[in-house]
Design a protein around this motif. Structure first.
Motif, PDB file in Angstrom:
ATOM      1  N   PRO A  32      15.048  31.412  66.061  1.00 44.03           N
ATOM      2  CA  PRO A  32      16.415  31.553  65.713  1.00 44.03           C
ATOM      3  C   PRO A  32      17.198  30.791  66.040  1.00 44.03           C
ATOM      4  CG  PRO A  32      15.185  33.381  66.010  1.00 44.03           C
ATOM      5  CD  PRO A  32      14.058  32.769  66.558  1.00 44.03           C
ATOM      6  N   LEU A  33      16.132  29.854  67.327  1.00 45.71           N
ATOM      7  CA  LEU A  33      17.085  28.933  68.540  1.00 45.71           C
ATOM      8  C   LEU A  33      16.106  27.987  67.533  1.00 45.71           C
ATOM      9  CD1 LEU A  33      15.726  29.402  71.938  1.00 45.71           C
ATOM     10  CD2 LEU A  33      18.002  29.334  71.420  1.00 45.71           C
ATOM     11  N   HIS A  34      15.051  27.341  67.134  1.00 50.84           N
ATOM     12  CA  HIS A  34      15.208  26.204  66.566  1.00 50.84           C
ATOM     13  C   HIS A  34      16.131  26.163  65.327  1.00 50.84           C
ATOM     14  CE1 HIS A  34      11.184  26.543  68.344  1.00 50.84           C
ATOM     15  NE2 HIS A  34      11.131  25.771  67.974  1.00 50.84           N
ATOM     16  N   GLU A  35      16.332  27.384  64.387  1.00 51.71           N
ATOM     17  CA  GLU A  35      17.405  27.126  63.685  1.00 51.71           C
ATOM     18  C   GLU A  35      18.906  26.360  63.514  1.00 51.71           C
ATOM     19  OE1 GLU A  35      16.434  27.530  60.480  1.00 51.71           O
ATOM     20  OE2 GLU A  35      14.507  27.888  60.733  1.00 51.71           O
ATOM     21  N   ALA A  36      19.804  27.537  64.564  1.00 48.43           N
ATOM     22  CA  ALA A  36      20.475  27.496  65.163  1.00 48.43           C
ATOM     23  C   ALA A  36      21.202  26.433  65.742  1.00 48.43           C
ATOM     24  CB  ALA A  36      20.530  27.747  66.625  1.00 48.43           C
ATOM     25  N   ALA A  37      19.550  24.832  66.367  1.00 56.48           N
ATOM     26  CA  ALA A  37      20.016  23.608  67.003  1.00 56.48           C
ATOM     27  C   ALA A  37      19.868  23.089  65.862  1.00 56.48           C
ATOM     28  CB  ALA A  37      18.420  23.894  67.773  1.00 56.48           C
ATOM     29  N   SER A  38      19.108  22.746  65.040  1.00 60.36           N
ATOM     30  CA  SER A  38      19.220  22.391  63.984  1.00 60.36           C
ATOM     31  C   SER A  38      19.968  21.915  62.729  1.00 60.36           C
ATOM     32  CB  SER A  38      17.815  22.407  63.248  1.00 60.36           C
ATOM     33  OG  SER A  38      17.343  23.639  62.041  1.00 60.36           O
ATOM     34  N   GLN A  39      20.913  23.523  62.909  1.00 63.81           N
ATOM     35  CA  GLN A  39      22.087  23.637  62.181  1.00 63.81           C
ATOM     36  C   GLN A  39      23.679  23.070  63.011  1.00 63.81           C
ATOM     37  OE1 GLN A  39      21.934  27.502  59.336  1.00 63.81           O
ATOM     38  NE2 GLN A  39      19.628  26.438  59.483  1.00 63.81           N
ATOM     39  N   GLY A  40      23.132  23.017  63.711  1.00 66.22           N
ATOM     40  CA  GLY A  40      24.420  22.648  64.988  1.00 66.22           C
ATOM     41  C   GLY A  40      24.961  23.802  65.081  1.00 66.22           C
ATOM     42  N   ARG A  41      24.353  25.264  64.627  1.00 70.16           N
ATOM     43  CA  ARG A  41      25.387  26.373  65.166  1.00 70.16           C
ATOM     44  C   ARG A  41      25.123  26.359  66.475  1.00 70.16           C
ATOM     45  NH1 ARG A  41      23.562  30.269  62.779  1.00 70.16           N
ATOM     46  NH2 ARG A  41      20.902  29.664  62.487  1.00 70.16           N
ATOM     47  N   LEU A  42      26.012  26.214  67.387  1.00 75.48           N
ATOM     48  CA  LEU A  42      26.823  26.153  68.657  1.00 75.48           C
ATOM     49  C   LEU A  42      26.806  27.410  69.260  1.00 75.48           C
ATOM     50  CD1 LEU A  42      26.252  24.656  71.625  1.00 75.48           C
ATOM     51  CD2 LEU A  42      28.581  24.209  70.914  1.00 75.48           C
ATOM     52  N   LEU A  43      26.979  28.421  68.738  1.00 81.89           N
ATOM     53  CA  LEU A  43      28.163  29.525  69.359  1.00 81.89           C
ATOM     54  C   LEU A  43      25.943  30.241  69.392  1.00 81.89           C
ATOM     55  CD1 LEU A  43      29.809  31.616  70.053  1.00 81.89           C
ATOM     56  CD2 LEU A  43      30.304  32.202  67.526  1.00 81.89           C
ATOM     57  N   ALA A  44      26.483  30.596  67.722  1.00 79.71           N
ATOM     58  CA  ALA A  44      24.619  31.348  67.883  1.00 79.71           C
ATOM     59  C   ALA A  44      23.836  30.655  69.158  1.00 79.71           C
ATOM     60  CB  ALA A  44      24.193  31.261  66.128  1.00 79.71           C
ATOM     61  N   LEU A  45      23.318  29.508  68.795  1.00 82.57           N
ATOM     62  CA  LEU A  45      22.949  28.716  70.068  1.00 82.57           C
ATOM     63  C   LEU A  45      23.060  30.202  71.769  1.00 82.57           C
ATOM     64  CD1 LEU A  45      20.511  27.365  70.675  1.00 82.57           C
ATOM     65  CD2 LEU A  45      22.571  25.724  71.209  1.00 82.57           C
ATOM     66  N   LYS A  46      24.333  29.693  72.034  1.00 85.08           N
ATOM     67  CA  LYS A  46      24.562  29.937  73.278  1.00 85.08           C
ATOM     68  C   LYS A  46      24.410  31.954  72.500  1.00 85.08           C
ATOM     69  CE  LYS A  46      28.525  26.811  74.416  1.00 85.08           C
ATOM     70  NZ  LYS A  46      29.792  26.266  74.174  1.00 85.08           N
ATOM     71  N   THR A  47      24.721  32.364  71.644  1.00 83.16           N
ATOM     72  CA  THR A  47      24.203  33.640  72.028  1.00 83.16           C
ATOM     73  C   THR A  47      22.831  34.212  72.598  1.00 83.16           C
ATOM     74  OG1 THR A  47      26.166  34.313  70.515  1.00 83.16           O
ATOM     75  CG2 THR A  47      24.868  35.747  70.519  1.00 83.16           C
ATOM     76  N   LEU A  48      22.257  33.468  71.473  1.00 80.26           N
ATOM     77  CA  LEU A  48      20.248  32.995  71.810  1.00 80.26           C
ATOM     78  C   LEU A  48      20.272  33.090  72.887  1.00 80.26           C
ATOM     79  CD1 LEU A  48      18.991  31.896  68.134  1.00 80.26           C
ATOM     80  CD2 LEU A  48      19.093  34.042  68.929  1.00 80.26           C
ATOM     81  N   ILE A  49      20.661  32.055  73.824  1.00 84.63           N
ATOM     82  CA  ILE A  49      20.121  32.319  75.018  1.00 84.63           C
ATOM     83  C   ILE A  49      20.680  33.375  76.101  1.00 84.63           C
ATOM     84  CG2 ILE A  49      20.599  30.522  76.789  1.00 84.63           C
ATOM     85  CD1 ILE A  49      21.343  28.129  74.944  1.00 84.63           C
ATOM     86  N   SER A  50      22.096  33.812  75.907  1.00 84.83           N
ATOM     87  CA  SER A  50      22.627  34.797  76.715  1.00 84.83           C
ATOM     88  C   SER A  50      21.619  36.214  76.643  1.00 84.83           C
ATOM     89  CB  SER A  50      23.392  34.994  76.331  1.00 84.83           C
ATOM     90  OG  SER A  50      24.198  35.353  74.861  1.00 84.83           O
ATOM     91  N   GLN A  51      21.031  36.003  75.304  1.00 86.60           N
ATOM     92  CA  GLN A  51      20.198  37.514  74.816  1.00 86.60           C
ATOM     93  C   GLN A  51      18.860  36.635  75.953  1.00 86.60           C
ATOM     94  OE1 GLN A  51      19.878  37.773  71.106  1.00 86.60           O
ATOM     95  NE2 GLN A  51      22.074  38.921  70.915  1.00 86.60           N
ATOM     96  N   GLY A  52      18.460  36.243  76.265  1.00 90.40           N
ATOM     97  CA  GLY A  52      16.934  35.641  76.949  1.00 90.40           C
ATOM     98  C   GLY A  52      16.395  34.583  76.233  1.00 90.40           C
ATOM     99  N   TYR A  53      16.657  34.076  74.839  1.00 94.70           N
ATOM    100  CA  TYR A  53      16.021  33.121  73.992  1.00 94.70           C
ATOM    101  C   TYR A  53      14.913  32.310  75.924  1.00 94.70           C
ATOM    102  CZ  TYR A  53      15.508  35.806  69.848  1.00 94.70           C
ATOM    103  OH  TYR A  53      15.723  36.548  68.534  1.00 94.70           O
ATOM    104  N   ASN A  54      14.059  31.818  75.238  1.00 94.41           N
ATOM    105  CA  ASN A  54      13.389  30.854  76.653  1.00 94.41           C
ATOM    106  C   ASN A  54      14.339  29.094  74.774  1.00 94.41           C
ATOM    107  OD1 ASN A  54      12.185  28.762  77.520  1.00 94.41           O
ATOM    108  ND2 ASN A  54      10.222  30.059  77.617  1.00 94.41           N
ATOM    109  N   VAL A  55      14.944  28.112  76.008  1.00 98.70           N
ATOM    110  CA  VAL A  55      15.119  27.381  75.751  1.00 98.70           C
ATOM    111  C   VAL A  55      13.734  26.326  75.270  1.00 98.70           C
ATOM    112  CG1 VAL A  55      17.621  27.360  76.733  1.00 98.70           C
ATOM    113  CG2 VAL A  55      15.622  26.350  77.404  1.00 98.70           C
ATOM    114  N   ASN A  56      12.524  26.263  76.182  1.00 99.76           N
ATOM    115  CA  ASN A  56      11.544  25.894  75.757  1.00 99.76           C
ATOM    116  C   ASN A  56      10.205  26.470  74.726  1.00 99.76           C
ATOM    117  OD1 ASN A  56      12.691  23.460  77.826  1.00 99.76           O
ATOM    118  ND2 ASN A  56      12.294  24.620  79.336  1.00 99.76           N
ATOM    119  N   THR A  57      10.873  27.334  74.051  1.00101.09           N
ATOM    120  CA  THR A  57       9.641  27.716  72.887  1.00101.09           C
ATOM    121  C   THR A  57       9.131  26.666  72.250  1.00101.09           C
ATOM    122  OG1 THR A  57       9.383  29.427  71.455  1.00101.09           O
ATOM    123  CG2 THR A  57      11.679  28.584  71.421  1.00101.09           C
ATOM    124  N   VAL A  58       8.343  27.009  71.282  1.00101.30           N
ATOM    125  CA  VAL A  58       7.641  25.706  70.614  1.00101.30           C
ATOM    126  C   VAL A  58       7.313  25.928  69.580  1.00101.30           C
ATOM    127  CG1 VAL A  58       7.611  24.064  72.587  1.00101.30           C
ATOM    128  CG2 VAL A  58       5.471  25.844  71.886  1.00101.30           C
TER     129      VAL A  58
END
Length: 293
Positions: free
Chosen positions: A31-57
């Motif tokens: 989901p982080l990849h999807e949010a970043a690729s589409q420029g969905r900043l709010l969704a990205l911040k929400t995912l990060i706050s939920q504990g998603y690893n920003v360096n997931t590959v």
């Protein structure tokens, strides 16, 4: 550990993809990849706050930061970096976020990545950001790279210099910026000079530009051929090169090249500080036509 909602769990189960959340590695796009690729900043911040690893590959080692930079989503890229994203992460093909930013032409992302410590070139065998920008005509990215002190003569064995690549793809704005930044007008690919690369194309404007910066019209490549000998017979480029062969440089041209060479690339930015008339300083910086002298 981030919690996946029912929709996401069903998606991963149906596709048979194995998740490895604890190690920060996914077998496919998260989901982080999807949010970043589409420029969905709010969704990205929400995912990060939920504990998603920003360096997931992904399987190919693509990170969300790669996606954000390729999409020219500066806000997403900044958020990922602030959350600890690896600015120099590489895919299995050696592509970095900086390379993606240069490929897209995102000068803002390039500046941001360099601010966070991105390296212009990790290894000579890996894809090169400055070569990518030069080949695609992204002169604004070049301006940023140059302002951060990148080596404008960076050599990649199978590509040559950035100037050579820009000439090969006829990117005149990039050629001009590289030359003004002090790029070696003779440094190409092996024994092929940038003038050899330009001579095989159709732009007389590029030929004139290279010659104004001192390109050697008699340089020989590995086949002992001069630029005029690799040009298309009877073309405008061939005629122009033949004309230059018969016309020596003017004293003004020689003096300009001599002064710039004496200053050296690292001190070209000091030209405006020389105790000279503005007309001469503009001439040394190629801002004034030689016809005015």
């Amino acid at each position: 550990m981030p919690q996946l909602d029912t929709k996401e769990v069903n998606f991963w189960n149906v596709t048979g993809v194995t998740l490895d959340i604890d190690s920060g590695s996914w077998a496919d796009r998260s989901p982080l990849h999807e949010a970043a690729s589409q420029g969905r900043l709010l969704a990205l911040k929400t995912l990060i706050s939920q504990g998603y690893n920003v360096n997931t590959v992904t399987i190919d080692h693509v990170t969300p930061l790669h996606e954000a930079c390729l999409g020219d989503h500066v806000g997403c890229a900044r958020t990922l970096l602030e959350a600890g994203a690896n600015v120099n992460a590489t895919t299995i093909d050696g592509v970095t976020p900086l390379f993606n930013a240069c490929s897209r032409g995102s000068a803002s992302c390039v500046d941001l990545l360099l601010e966070y410590g991105a390296k212009a070139q990790l290894e000579s065998c890996l894809p090169s950001p400055i070569h990518e920008a030069s080949s695609k005509g992204h002169s604004e990215c070049l301006d940023v790279l140059i302002s951060w002190g990148i080596d404008v003569d960076q050599d990649i064995p199978h590509l040559g210099s950035p100037l050579y690549v820009a000439c090969k793809y006829q990117q005149i704005h990039c050629i001009r910026r590289l030359l003004l930044a002090g790029a070696n007008v003779q440094k190409g690919r092996h024994l092929d000079t940038p003038l050899h690369a330009a001579a095989q194309q159709t732009s007389t404007e590029i030929i004139n530009l290279l010659l104004d910066f001192g390109a050697d019209i008699n340089a020989k490549n590995i086949d002992y051929r001069r630029p005029v000998e690799v040009a298309t017979p009877s073309s405008l480029v061939e005629r122009l090169l033949l004309l230059y062969e018969a016309t020596p440089f003017s004293l003004c041209q020689l003096c300009r090249l001599c002064v710039r060479n004496c200053l050296g690339r690292s001190r070209l930015h000091l030209v405006p500080q020389l105790q000279l008339p503005k007309l001469l300083k503009d001439f040394l910086q190629y801002r004034e036509s030689i016809t005015n002298f």
